[in-house]
Design an enzyme around this catalytic site. Sequence first.
Site, PDB file in Angstrom:
ATOM      1  N   LYS A 280       0.840  -1.186   0.000  1.00 31.89           N
ATOM      2  CA  LYS A 280       0.000   0.000   0.000  1.00 31.89           C
ATOM      3  C   LYS A 280       0.883   1.246   0.000  1.00 31.89           C
ATOM      4  CE  LYS A 280      -4.343   1.471   2.132  1.00 31.89           C
ATOM      5  NZ  LYS A 280      -5.343   1.174   3.163  1.00 31.89           N
ATOM      6  N   GLU A 367     -19.698  -4.701  10.750  1.00 28.87           N
ATOM      7  CA  GLU A 367     -20.617  -3.838  11.486  1.00 28.87           C
ATOM      8  C   GLU A 367     -21.721  -4.616  12.187  1.00 28.87           C
ATOM      9  OE1 GLU A 367     -18.718  -1.483   8.197  1.00 28.87           O
ATOM     10  OE2 GLU A 367     -19.792  -3.396   8.281  1.00 28.87           O
ATOM     11  N   ARG A 395     -25.501  -0.860   7.575  1.00 26.77           N
ATOM     12  CA  ARG A 395     -25.187  -2.273   7.362  1.00 26.77           C
ATOM     13  C   ARG A 395     -25.566  -3.127   8.579  1.00 26.77           C
ATOM     14  NH1 ARG A 395     -20.981  -2.891   3.415  1.00 26.77           N
ATOM     15  NH2 ARG A 395     -19.723  -4.242   4.742  1.00 26.77           N
TER      16      ARG A 395
END
Length: 634
Positions: A280, A367, A395
């Site tokens: 990344k 979540e 969610r």
Amino acid sequence: MDLTTISSPSFLKQLNNKQLESLSADIRKFLIEKCSITGGHIGPNLGVVELTLALHRTFNSPEDKLLFDVGHQAYVHKILTGRASQFDTLRQYKGLCGFPKRIESEHDVWETGHSSTSLSAAMGMAAARDVQGKKNYVIPIIGDGALTGGMAMEALNHIGHEKTNMIVILNDNEMSIAPNVGAMHNILGRLRTAPPYNKAKDDVEGFLKKIPAVGGKLAGAAERVKDSLKYLVMSGMFFEEMGFTYLGPIDGHDFDTLEQTLNNAKQTEGPVLIHVITKKGKGYTPAETDTVGTWHGTGPYKMETGEFPKSKTTAPGWSKLVADTVTRIAREDDRVVTITPAMPVGSKLMGFAEEFPERFFDVGIAEQHATTMAAGMAADGCKPFLSIYSTFLQRAYDQMLHDVCRQNLNVFVGIDRAGLVGADGETHQGVFDIPFLRSMPNITIMMPKDENEGQHMVKTALSYDDGPIAMRYPRGNGRGVPMDSTLETIEIGTWETLREGADAAILTFGTTIPMAEQAAEELAAQGIDTEIVNARFIKPLDEEMLHRLFKEGKAILTIEESMLEGGFGSAVLEFANDHGYNTAQLKRMGIPDEFIEHGSVDLLLRDIHMTKEQVVADLTTLVEKTKQQAGLKA
């Protein structure tokens, strides 16, 4: 290479590795420069340059379907599909979307913004392909962080069970928005340090072929040896057991390896998972060396140094204010715990985590699990603070309804990024939580007018013992008001009058109070005396004050930076109807029945006519209408 001349990814098939490496460098330079001006998800995109080039070189988009999970890593894809010339408008009003967008390009076959949806969508596309007798490839690209989402696990289970032809790219950079956590992260960590499994598996099979085939017993034994050696060679057989052919781990920055593995996958029947290791932020030192997720998504920065402009405001950020107040209360109350679904940095909970590591839980991108875990902790005597963005709370709808509200458990939900958030656009606008929470029995919903009231609301929430309570707070900073040193509780369901007025009343809360105050000043100049009410409790309403306002016959305007359908204004309208008041004296202002795209919040509010000028116009008309009706009645 001038990237703005690219109209289609087909040219990649003519390039050699040296040219691909040169193109990779050009793309990285382009992204670093453009994102330094507009901001954006720079870290994820720098990490997938070679991978995206290899995918577009090996497959034929849009016939072959490339689905980017979350979409944080789709900038390279956008460049290769003819949108480099639009990057000056990235995430800007009426400009290029920061996520895949179907209306932007035929190559954007799936829209995302939330994690863990790509595998289910890919299964749908693969099933549709098979039903229609088509022969194209379906290639979802999912990060190791998104793989922790329960929906991704459900999809993996189904794809493996059905033996669906699909090539899943697991982009493993050891991070999502923040460093990843959990058992899946640990499995992938062991795989990263193992030798490439496809090569090791071939070695095992070569060894077994040398065993003389003497009878069925030995053949069966050979299969058992093969199976046990697979487990010996590779630290975990998770994906193989799920029904996938596992290839990897491979270097996601090596073109030869990428191309060879992708072509091998194309020749394999059934579902294939290619485990690709990427870095990344690759190619930009500040992003490469980031260990906490700062460079996942940023605002503008100085390209040469990676420094971010210093904020001109001295007011505290909302997320930090709430997290710091929770931490302050936790020092006095050891029942207080915090839970976050992979957002410890964005929710500013790192300080709590350092001070109370045993009371801090980052559950990963999960979540639903986070919400029910909070309910479980509340059921056994803890005081959980569930810190979650408004757009991600969507969610966990059923968990809020079924597990938290139905059982009337003392969960404090901190709804971060409530209201319009701007550049991330329609997938992230926090404008749906009031309508879907307001219909749930037992819940209290509140939003402070400023950061001082905000700290008192945190105290109120963690002192509340009569069920779930949610506090909404916006992205960005407070108003810079003086802060009380002592925390106090606020009586549930009570509003406050910020300005007296005989002719009209504006009922609002949170970020829209300053607009209401400015409008009241202009209305006063026109001779209209307007009361401003801080309707800080969205549920329950302050019925005593509402009775007074309606009995006084005032023109009433409700304002909310939230959906009008089923929102706060609807609650006031329901109250008026239930008690026989004249609903014609009431008008509602808020987000209309549409998705709000990306851009600065001020411009977005202007587009939907939520401005000071509109408030003045609406109340001027409503006051005149109310007076005429009162005169007729007299």
